[in-house]
Design an enzyme around this catalytic site. Structure first.
Site, PDB file in Angstrom:
ATOM      1  N   ALA A   1      20.255 -89.014 -47.275  1.00  0.00           N
ATOM      2  CA  ALA A   1      21.117 -87.937 -46.791  1.00  0.00           C
ATOM      3  C   ALA A   1      20.319 -87.023 -45.876  1.00  0.00           C
ATOM      4  O   ALA A   1      19.084 -86.989 -45.935  1.00  0.00           O
ATOM      5  CB  ALA A   1      21.708 -87.147 -47.956  1.00  0.00           C
ATOM      6  N   ASP A   2      21.036 -86.284 -45.052  1.00  0.00           N
ATOM      7  CA  ASP A   2      20.391 -85.287 -44.208  1.00  0.00           C
ATOM      8  C   ASP A   2      21.336 -84.107 -44.029  1.00  0.00           C
ATOM      9  O   ASP A   2      22.546 -84.292 -43.860  1.00  0.00           O
ATOM     10  CB  ASP A   2      20.024 -85.864 -42.838  1.00  0.00           C
ATOM     11  CG  ASP A   2      19.094 -84.938 -42.073  1.00  0.00           C
ATOM     12  OD1 ASP A   2      17.890 -84.933 -42.387  1.00  0.00           O
ATOM     13  OD2 ASP A   2      19.566 -84.201 -41.186  1.00  0.00           O
ATOM     14  N   THR A   3      20.770 -82.906 -44.062  1.00  0.00           N
ATOM     15  CA  THR A   3      21.562 -81.677 -43.966  1.00  0.00           C
ATOM     16  C   THR A   3      21.017 -80.789 -42.855  1.00  0.00           C
ATOM     17  O   THR A   3      19.811 -80.631 -42.720  1.00  0.00           O
ATOM     18  CB  THR A   3      21.504 -80.903 -45.297  1.00  0.00           C
ATOM     19  OG1 THR A   3      22.014 -81.720 -46.348  1.00  0.00           O
ATOM     20  CG2 THR A   3      22.328 -79.618 -45.217  1.00  0.00           C
TER      21      THR A   3
ATOM     22  N   LYS B   1      16.752 -92.780 -42.418  1.00  0.00           N
ATOM     23  CA  LYS B   1      16.083 -92.649 -43.716  1.00  0.00           C
ATOM     24  C   LYS B   1      16.451 -93.814 -44.638  1.00  0.00           C
ATOM     25  O   LYS B   1      15.583 -94.365 -45.336  1.00  0.00           O
ATOM     26  CB  LYS B   1      16.468 -91.322 -44.375  1.00  0.00           C
ATOM     27  CG  LYS B   1      15.875 -90.090 -43.712  1.00  0.00           C
ATOM     28  CD  LYS B   1      16.388 -88.833 -44.390  1.00  0.00           C
ATOM     29  CE  LYS B   1      15.886 -87.571 -43.701  1.00  0.00           C
ATOM     30  NZ  LYS B   1      16.431 -86.350 -44.340  1.00  0.00           N
TER      31      LYS B   1
ATOM     32  N   ALA C   1      25.173 -85.539 -43.875  1.00  0.00           N
ATOM     33  CA  ALA C   1      25.535 -86.955 -43.767  1.00  0.00           C
ATOM     34  C   ALA C   1      24.903 -87.708 -44.920  1.00  0.00           C
ATOM     35  O   ALA C   1      23.781 -87.412 -45.339  1.00  0.00           O
ATOM     36  CB  ALA C   1      25.066 -87.530 -42.442  1.00  0.00           C
TER      37      ALA C   1
END
Length: 212
Positions: A78-80, A50, A115
């Protein structure tokens, strides 16, 4: 100021909370996990992809500015993901999928991994936040009512800890903001590393001047 490669209102609110100015840019990528990909590897890969996608868009739009500026702009992404039984729970496909996810989380502990990636012209740095969240036992009525609210349908793991989903959370060990989608301790570390000011920056400067 930074560029935020995310449309998430939660991440925008969290950046505002720590006094970071930002501009939202799109970062559409393929978010399909690889076969047997672990949760931490997946969210790290997503955050980096991203950030890279956002950077490429920014570079195409502002190439002359980026190439001529010593302190190049930073792109934050960010990624969850919610992890249960070793599997990655993303956003539910529909109401039936949301119900299945919530029942899997009922009366047990799961992990929420987020992250964060920050990229400028010279480097990309990442941080990882891991939290353990325990749900109370959910009844079928709990789940049906929650789904009817509409809240779980666009959330990883089919719940929002900052919304009605908080009713289900019995215990949290880790980062509340990380479960929301942007762990602020880790994010602030990255911003400081790349000299991006936060709401504390001016106060730090005042202390430094007072010590001179």
């Amino acid at each position: 100021m930074i560029y935020l490669a995310s449309q998430s209102p939660r991440r925008q609110e969290l950046l505002q909370q720590i006094g970071v100015n930002y501009i939202v840019i799109p970062a559409a990528i393929d978010e399909s996990p690889y076969t047997d990909e672990l949760g931490d590897a997946y969210v790290l890969r997503m955050a980096k992809e991203k950030a890279e996608a956002g950077w490429q868009i920014l570079h195409a739009e502002k190439k002359s500015i980026i190439s001529s500026t010593e302190n190049s702009p930073c792109v934050l992404a960010a990624d969850t993901s919610v992890i249960v039984d070793g599997g990655i729970l993303g956003k539910p496909k529909d109401e039936s999928d949301a119900k299945a996810m919530l029942m899997r989380l009922s009366n047990r502990t799961h992990q929420v991994i987020t992250a964060v990636a920050l990229k400028n012209r010279r480097q990309m740095e990442t941080r990882l936040s891991v939290s353990n969240v325990t749900f109370r036992a959910l009844t079928d009525t709990d789940v049906q009512a929650y789904i009817r609210s509409g809240e779980p349908l666009d959330k990883a793991g089919a719940y929002a800890i900052q919304g009605l989903g908080a009713i289900f959370v019995q215990h949290l060990a880790g980062s509340y903001s990380g479960v929301m989608g942007l762990p602020l301790t880790e994010t602030a570390e990255l911003l400081q590393l790349m000299d991006v000011p936060t709401g504390l920056s001016s106060w730090r400067k005042q202390l430094e001047r007072a010590d001179e």
